[in-house]
Scaffold this motif. Sequence first.
Motif, PDB file in Angstrom:
ATOM      1  N   UNK A   1       0.844  -1.183   0.000  1.00 60.66           N
ATOM      2  CA  UNK A   1       0.000   0.000   0.000  1.00 60.66           C
ATOM      3  C   UNK A   1       0.885   1.240   0.000  1.00 60.66           C
ATOM      4  N   UNK A   2       0.531   2.224  -0.823  1.00 64.55           N
ATOM      5  CA  UNK A   2       1.262   3.488  -0.895  1.00 64.55           C
ATOM      6  C   UNK A   2       0.495   4.580  -0.159  1.00 64.55           C
ATOM      7  N   UNK A   3       1.228   5.391   0.596  1.00 61.85           N
ATOM      8  CA  UNK A   3       0.645   6.532   1.296  1.00 61.85           C
ATOM      9  C   UNK A   3       1.463   7.777   0.974  1.00 61.85           C
ATOM     10  N   UNK A   4       0.877   8.952   1.252  1.00 64.56           N
ATOM     11  CA  UNK A   4       1.532  10.210   0.917  1.00 64.56           C
ATOM     12  C   UNK A   4       1.283  11.247   1.999  1.00 64.56           C
ATOM     13  N   UNK A   5       2.348  11.947   2.387  1.00 68.01           N
ATOM     14  CA  UNK A   5       2.234  13.068   3.322  1.00 68.01           C
ATOM     15  C   UNK A   5       3.148  14.187   2.854  1.00 68.01           C
ATOM     16  N   UNK A   6       2.950  15.370   3.435  1.00 67.81           N
ATOM     17  CA  UNK A   6       3.779  16.519   3.106  1.00 67.81           C
ATOM     18  C   UNK A   6       3.984  17.369   4.351  1.00 67.81           C
ATOM     19  N   UNK A   7       5.040  18.179   4.305  1.00 65.94           N
ATOM     20  CA  UNK A   7       5.382  19.067   5.416  1.00 65.94           C
ATOM     21  C   UNK A   7       6.025  20.305   4.810  1.00 65.94           C
ATOM     22  N   UNK A   8       5.550  21.495   5.190  1.00 68.33           N
ATOM     23  CA  UNK A   8       6.102  22.738   4.655  1.00 68.33           C
ATOM     24  C   UNK A   8       6.710  23.536   5.803  1.00 68.33           C
ATOM     25  N   UNK A   9       7.989  23.874   5.646  1.00 67.78           N
ATOM     26  CA  UNK A   9       8.696  24.669   6.646  1.00 67.78           C
ATOM     27  C   UNK A   9       9.169  25.981   6.037  1.00 67.78           C
ATOM     28  N   UNK A  48      -7.114   5.789  -0.067  1.00 70.84           N
ATOM     29  CA  UNK A  48      -6.600   4.675   0.734  1.00 70.84           C
ATOM     30  C   UNK A  48      -5.254   4.156   0.239  1.00 70.84           C
ATOM     31  N   UNK A  49      -5.095   4.089  -1.072  1.00 71.01           N
ATOM     32  CA  UNK A  49      -3.861   3.563  -1.646  1.00 71.01           C
ATOM     33  C   UNK A  49      -3.564   4.340  -2.916  1.00 71.01           C
ATOM     34  N   UNK A  50      -2.387   4.934  -2.994  1.00 71.37           N
ATOM     35  CA  UNK A  50      -2.008   5.728  -4.154  1.00 71.37           C
ATOM     36  C   UNK A  50      -1.477   4.803  -5.252  1.00 71.37           C
ATOM     37  N   UNK A  83       5.346   7.624  -8.022  1.00 68.56           N
ATOM     38  CA  UNK A  83       5.085   6.578  -7.031  1.00 68.56           C
ATOM     39  C   UNK A  83       5.176   5.229  -7.734  1.00 68.56           C
ATOM     40  N   UNK A  84       5.881   4.305  -7.103  1.00 73.89           N
ATOM     41  CA  UNK A  84       6.064   2.967  -7.664  1.00 73.89           C
ATOM     42  C   UNK A  84       5.073   1.987  -7.046  1.00 73.89           C
ATOM     43  N   UNK A  85       4.849   0.869  -7.747  1.00 72.80           N
ATOM     44  CA  UNK A  85       4.041  -0.219  -7.178  1.00 72.80           C
ATOM     45  C   UNK A  85       4.680  -0.648  -5.866  1.00 72.80           C
ATOM     46  N   UNK A  86       3.903  -0.771  -4.820  1.00 71.84           N
ATOM     47  CA  UNK A  86       4.392  -1.192  -3.501  1.00 71.84           C
ATOM     48  C   UNK A  86       5.577  -0.342  -3.034  1.00 71.84           C
ATOM     49  N   UNK A  87       5.516   0.976  -3.303  1.00 71.15           N
ATOM     50  CA  UNK A  87       6.606   1.882  -2.925  1.00 71.15           C
ATOM     51  C   UNK A  87       6.594   2.260  -1.462  1.00 71.15           C
TER      52      UNK A  87
END
Length: 107
Positions: A1-9, A48-50, A83-87
């Motif tokens: 499963x692939x997930x995604x987050x971000x953070x801006x500083x 749920x999954x990218x 994003x790769x498969x199962x990354x």
Amino acid sequence: MNTLSSHVLDTTSGKPAQKMQLLLTLPDGSTCSGETNSDGRFNQWNIDDFPAGEYCLRFFCKSYLLSKHGQSFYPFIDIHFEIEEQGGHYHIPLLISPHGYSSYRGS
């Protein structure tokens, strides 16, 4: 499963960039949006999954930089990534200032 987050500083103030609007374009051309929280983070994409493929994450930084520093060279910043498969987990941090930015694949 692939997930995604971000953070801006904000590297000028040394603080998180709060309430910055984000727009994610998925490989099929569909989009979803969000806003960074009080810690400059966002991960609530309602996906749920990218799927594998090429993405574009747009950070709308102009209004944030104008409000904090009175100037902004960049109206927005686009980060393109794949994003790769199962990354696994993908984290896209953005370090910004009124006249520069940097990004990398975080953890």
